[in-house]
Motif scaffolding. Structure first.
Motif, mmCIF file in Angstrom:
data_model
loop_
_atom_site.group_PDB
_atom_site.id
_atom_site.type_symbol
_atom_site.label_atom_id
_atom_site.label_comp_id
_atom_site.label_asym_id
_atom_site.label_seq_id
_atom_site.Cartn_x
_atom_site.Cartn_y
_atom_site.Cartn_z
ATOM 1 N N HIS A 187 -5.229 7.939 15.902
ATOM 2 C CA HIS A 187 -4.850 7.811 14.498
ATOM 3 C C HIS A 187 -3.833 8.877 14.103
ATOM 4 O O HIS A 187 -3.971 10.035 14.509
ATOM 5 C CB HIS A 187 -6.095 7.940 13.601
ATOM 6 N N SER A 188 -2.855 8.483 13.296
ATOM 7 C CA SER A 188 -1.866 9.456 12.826
ATOM 8 C C SER A 188 -1.336 9.039 11.461
ATOM 9 O O SER A 188 -1.222 7.842 11.158
ATOM 10 C CB SER A 188 -0.707 9.572 13.826
ATOM 11 N N PHE A 189 -1.011 10.035 10.624
ATOM 12 C CA PHE A 189 -0.420 9.767 9.321
ATOM 13 C C PHE A 189 1.038 9.347 9.485
ATOM 14 O O PHE A 189 1.772 9.916 10.295
ATOM 15 C CB PHE A 189 -0.477 11.011 8.431
ATOM 16 N N LEU A 190 1.468 8.363 8.700
ATOM 17 C CA LEU A 190 2.872 7.980 8.672
ATOM 18 C C LEU A 190 3.549 8.448 7.390
ATOM 19 O O LEU A 190 4.567 9.117 7.415
ATOM 20 C CB LEU A 190 3.017 6.452 8.793
ATOM 21 N N LYS A 191 2.972 8.074 6.260
ATOM 22 C CA LYS A 191 3.577 8.383 4.967
ATOM 23 C C LYS A 191 2.559 8.078 3.881
ATOM 24 O O LYS A 191 1.443 7.638 4.155
ATOM 25 C CB LYS A 191 4.832 7.530 4.748
ATOM 26 N N GLU A 192 2.961 8.319 2.634
ATOM 27 C CA GLU A 192 2.175 7.884 1.496
ATOM 28 C C GLU A 192 2.877 6.684 0.869
ATOM 29 O O GLU A 192 4.099 6.579 0.892
ATOM 30 C CB GLU A 192 2.023 9.018 0.482
ATOM 31 N N THR A 193 2.097 5.755 0.357
ATOM 32 C CA THR A 193 2.671 4.552 -0.245
ATOM 33 C C THR A 193 1.817 4.138 -1.432
ATOM 34 O O THR A 193 0.775 4.738 -1.703
ATOM 35 C CB THR A 193 2.760 3.413 0.787
ATOM 36 N N THR A 194 2.249 3.110 -2.147
ATOM 37 C CA THR A 194 1.504 2.573 -3.282
ATOM 38 C C THR A 194 1.313 1.079 -3.080
ATOM 39 O O THR A 194 2.277 0.349 -2.828
ATOM 40 C CB THR A 194 2.251 2.819 -4.602
ATOM 41 N N ILE A 195 0.076 0.637 -3.140
ATOM 42 C CA ILE A 195 -0.266 -0.787 -3.009
ATOM 43 C C ILE A 195 -0.921 -1.247 -4.297
ATOM 44 O O ILE A 195 -1.967 -0.724 -4.693
ATOM 45 C CB ILE A 195 -1.216 -1.037 -1.817
ATOM 46 N N ASP A 196 -0.283 -2.193 -4.974
ATOM 47 C CA ASP A 196 -0.815 -2.733 -6.234
ATOM 48 C C ASP A 196 -1.172 -1.621 -7.224
ATOM 49 O O ASP A 196 -2.230 -1.653 -7.877
ATOM 50 C CB ASP A 196 -2.037 -3.624 -5.965
ATOM 51 N N GLY A 197 -0.300 -0.616 -7.304
ATOM 52 C CA GLY A 197 -0.494 0.479 -8.248
ATOM 53 C C GLY A 197 -1.444 1.558 -7.795
ATOM 54 O O GLY A 197 -1.694 2.521 -8.540
ATOM 55 N N ARG A 198 -1.976 1.455 -6.583
ATOM 56 C CA ARG A 198 -2.938 2.436 -6.080
ATOM 57 C C ARG A 198 -2.289 3.309 -4.999
ATOM 58 O O ARG A 198 -1.832 2.786 -3.983
ATOM 59 C CB ARG A 198 -4.179 1.736 -5.496
ATOM 60 N N PRO A 199 -2.239 4.635 -5.188
ATOM 61 C CA PRO A 199 -1.710 5.526 -4.152
ATOM 62 C C PRO A 199 -2.541 5.417 -2.873
ATOM 63 O O PRO A 199 -3.773 5.411 -2.914
ATOM 64 C CB PRO A 199 -1.837 6.913 -4.778
ATOM 65 N N CYS A 200 -1.858 5.311 -1.737
ATOM 66 C CA CYS A 200 -2.538 5.091 -0.467
ATOM 67 C C CYS A 200 -2.005 6.002 0.632
ATOM 68 O O CYS A 200 -0.840 6.402 0.622
ATOM 69 C CB CYS A 200 -2.342 3.639 -0.006
ATOM 70 N N TYR A 201 -2.890 6.309 1.588
ATOM 71 C CA TYR A 201 -2.465 6.878 2.858
ATOM 72 C C TYR A 201 -1.999 5.728 3.751
ATOM 73 O O TYR A 201 -2.636 4.674 3.783
ATOM 74 C CB TYR A 201 -3.627 7.568 3.575
ATOM 75 N N THR A 202 -0.917 5.938 4.493
ATOM 76 C CA THR A 202 -0.518 4.973 5.513
ATOM 77 C C THR A 202 -0.800 5.603 6.872
ATOM 78 O O THR A 202 -0.279 6.667 7.191
ATOM 79 C CB THR A 202 0.972 4.613 5.406
ATOM 80 N N ILE A 203 -1.661 4.942 7.645
ATOM 81 C CA ILE A 203 -2.131 5.498 8.907
ATOM 82 C C ILE A 203 -1.834 4.521 10.039
ATOM 83 O O ILE A 203 -2.075 3.318 9.918
ATOM 84 C CB ILE A 203 -3.645 5.789 8.834
ATOM 85 N N GLN A 204 -1.295 5.059 11.115
ATOM 86 C CA GLN A 204 -0.977 4.238 12.286
ATOM 87 C C GLN A 204 -2.060 4.390 13.343
ATOM 88 O O GLN A 204 -2.506 5.500 13.631
ATOM 89 C CB GLN A 204 0.364 4.660 12.872
#
Length: 248
Positions: free
Chosen positions: A134-151
């Motif tokens: 598992h590794s972090f890629l970036k932060e993003t927003t899905i349907d108005g909710r801040p999210c971690y993006t993990i690969q």
């Protein structure tokens, strides 16, 4: 100079290891929230194609990451079909021919009963915690909710369906909201988007999961949770091949 370079090298290793551990912990929290110690769910699955659509209803029992049982309740043609996962074994009971079939790992990438979900998506033969790094890629927003993006990338020698998985997990409530599945060549195969967030079994979770294949225009499969109950005691003996014909 060599000592300085070694120092920075080891610092980078420590940071990389820490980030991997933190990424895995976030995936673990989301996974445990969606599963609980045990779960019992009633689910509707809608398979949509350009010229037709169909609906199935199923009941699913899970216990941790090693045990799951899925019973098809409707339509009548598939009623009584059962899928069982026991650790790394997957079995399929087909009532029309009264046969219990052990499914080989090669079948995990195939469509689950004509839907856009794979057999592995439903029975979870591969563990997203144990079979992937598992590794972090970036932060993003899905349907108005801040999210971690993990690969997620497969560990060496892990028998998994996907060459890479990218997950968006809600920062506040640890819900998986968006998942992209890639093959070994890095091509996008399926995208799952989760929505209709509501209380299910006393937990805030998506009630709708929509799986869309990348290269099949007009195709999609929607999974809807009708009910979900967590942490009801279920004996290990429930998840046996002998019980597959008795599940209800």
């Amino acid at each position: 100079m060599k000592k300085i370079l070694l120092f920075f090298f080891f610092q980078l290793l420590i940071i990389s290891f820490t980030n991997a551990q933190e990424a895995r912990e976030i995936v673990k929290k989301a996974d445990e929230k969606a599963k609980g110690k045990t779960s019992v769910a009633n689910i509707t699955i809608q398979t949509i194609r350009p010229g037709w659509s169909r609906e199935m209803i199923m009941k699913a029992w899970t216990k941790g990451n090693d045990w799951s049982l899925i019973l098809v309740l409707a339509p009548a043609k598939e009623k009584g079909v059962v899928f069982l996962k026991r650790q790394k074994e997957v079995w399929n009971w087909i009532p029309s021919i009264e046969r219990n079939i052990k499914m080989p790992p090669s079948m995990m990438s195939q469509s689950w009963m004509g839907t856009d979900f794979t057999n592995d998506d439903l029975v979870k033969e591969a563990s997203i915690l144990e079979d992937y790094n598992h590794s972090f890629l970036k932060e993003t927003t899905i349907d108005g909710r801040p999210c971690y993006t993990i690969q997620l990338t497969p560990k060496p020698k892990s028998a998994v369906v996907w060459g890479k998985i990218i997950m968006a997990i809600d920062k506040k409530d640890f819900m998986t909201l968006h998942v992209e599945y890639f093959d070994e060549d890095g091509s996008l195969i399926n995208t799952m988007h989760c929505s209709d967030i509501k209380m299910l079994g006393g937990r805030l979770l998506p009630g709708k999961m929509e799986m869309t294949p990348a290269n099949k225009k007009g195709n999609k499969t929607i999974m809807l949770y009708n009910s979900l109950v967590f942490d009801t005691p279920i004996n290990d003996s429930y998840f046996t091949t002998q019980n597959m014909t008795k599940a209800k």
